[in-house]
Scaffold this motif. Structure first.
Motif, PDB file in Angstrom:
ATOM      1  N   TYR A 158     -43.667 -84.313 -23.905  1.00  0.00           N
ATOM      2  CA  TYR A 158     -42.817 -85.028 -22.801  1.00  0.00           C
ATOM      3  C   TYR A 158     -41.476 -85.338 -23.372  1.00  0.00           C
ATOM      4  O   TYR A 158     -41.150 -85.487 -24.610  1.00  0.00           O
ATOM      5  CB  TYR A 158     -43.671 -86.476 -22.732  1.00  0.00           C
TER       6      TYR A 158
ATOM      7  N   LEU B 290     -39.784 -90.285 -18.031  1.00  0.00           N
ATOM      8  CA  LEU B 290     -40.500 -89.715 -18.639  1.00  0.00           C
ATOM      9  C   LEU B 290     -40.894 -88.302 -17.977  1.00  0.00           C
ATOM     10  O   LEU B 290     -41.280 -88.269 -16.809  1.00  0.00           O
ATOM     11  CB  LEU B 290     -42.104 -90.258 -19.037  1.00  0.00           C
TER      12      LEU B 290
ATOM     13  N   PHE C 246     -42.894 -84.715 -18.012  1.00  0.00           N
ATOM     14  CA  PHE C 246     -43.923 -83.618 -18.810  1.00  0.00           C
ATOM     15  C   PHE C 246     -43.473 -82.481 -18.764  1.00  0.00           C
ATOM     16  O   PHE C 246     -42.774 -81.973 -18.051  1.00  0.00           O
ATOM     17  CB  PHE C 246     -45.177 -83.631 -17.978  1.00  0.00           C
TER      18      PHE C 246
ATOM     19  N   PHE D 266     -41.662 -86.924 -26.974  1.00  0.00           N
ATOM     20  CA  PHE D 266     -42.982 -87.212 -27.516  1.00  0.00           C
ATOM     21  C   PHE D 266     -44.142 -86.084 -27.381  1.00  0.00           C
ATOM     22  O   PHE D 266     -43.978 -85.201 -26.549  1.00  0.00           O
ATOM     23  CB  PHE D 266     -43.589 -88.295 -26.659  1.00  0.00           C
TER      24      PHE D 266
END
Lengths: 114, 111
Positions: A37, A45, A47, A91
């Motif tokens: 992410y 955020l 994806f 992330f």
């Protein structure tokens, strides 16, 4: 228990350089899923990708590529010819098949300088 | 635009007060999630829902409750807020494996 380690807390590169973000995971499951992410400075955020443990093919999407290696339990993310807009926290995450068990790494702050 | 709206976007409140955060989606996704984001921890799941009135606990559910009376709305309630619940809260929708679309987050400060 499962664990995701992003050892690089911060990375700084100059625009047009290639950069690789490392992700190392631990799991006892034979079936699992890995994710990346992106969180830009604006905070939302995004994806980027999902891969399952049975598919070790590397994936390329434009300037982004992902290298999945089960032998080293790694799922690394490379940005080619980085741009200032790539500056963000990235992330890596892992699940054994249930969103309830999704484990995030602590993130890598990437800064791309002009 | 994934059609997720979180409200409020920012809130400051005092310890011991009840707080409710709202997540509204327009895409009719079955799964909805509440995460909190804290420095050094990435995102951690608080609760999630897999349908109307169907919810389950996540990793850090203590001190939080949720409700989902309609497909489009997922509420997160802090019954009696504590300073340790100061965080950024994200709502998300997705499938059974993971959240795929996130709201813009709610920054909650508990003094």
């Amino acid at each position: 228990a499962q664990k995701v380690t992003q050892a690089q807390t911060e990375i700084s590169v100059v625009e047009k350089e290639d950069v690789t973000l490392d992700c190392v995971y631990e799991t006892r499951d034979t079936t699992y899923y890995l994710f990346w992410y992106k969180q830009p400075p604006s905070g939302e955020l995004v994806f980027l990708i999902r891969r399952n443990s049975f598919d070790e093919q590397n994936e390329i999407s434009g300037r982004y590529s992902w290298n999945f290696q089960k032998s080293t339990s790694s799922f690394n993310f490379t940005i080619t010819a980085s741009q200032v807009v790539d500056s963000a926290v990235y992330f890596c995450a892992l699940t054994n098949g249930s969103a309830r068990q999704l484990t995030f790494g602590s993130g890598t702050q990437l800064t791309v300088l002009p | 635009d994934a059609g997720i709206t979180q409200s409020p976007r920012h809130k400051v409140t005092e310890t011991g007060t009840p707080v409710t955060l709202r997540c509204h989606q327009t895409e009719n996704h079955r799964y909805m999630y509440w995460y909190r984001q804290d420095p050094g921890h990435g995102l951690r799941l608080i609760h999630y829902s897999y349908g109307v009135k169907d919810t389950d606990k996540g990793e850090v559910s203590d001190g939080y409750s949720v409700s989902r009376s309609k497909t489009e709305d997922f509420l997160l309630t802090l019954e009696s807020a504590t300073s340790s619940q100061t965080s950024v809260y994200f709502c998300a929708t997705g499938d059974s494996l993971q959240p795929q679309h996130f709201g813009d987050g709610t920054r909650l400060s508990i003094l």
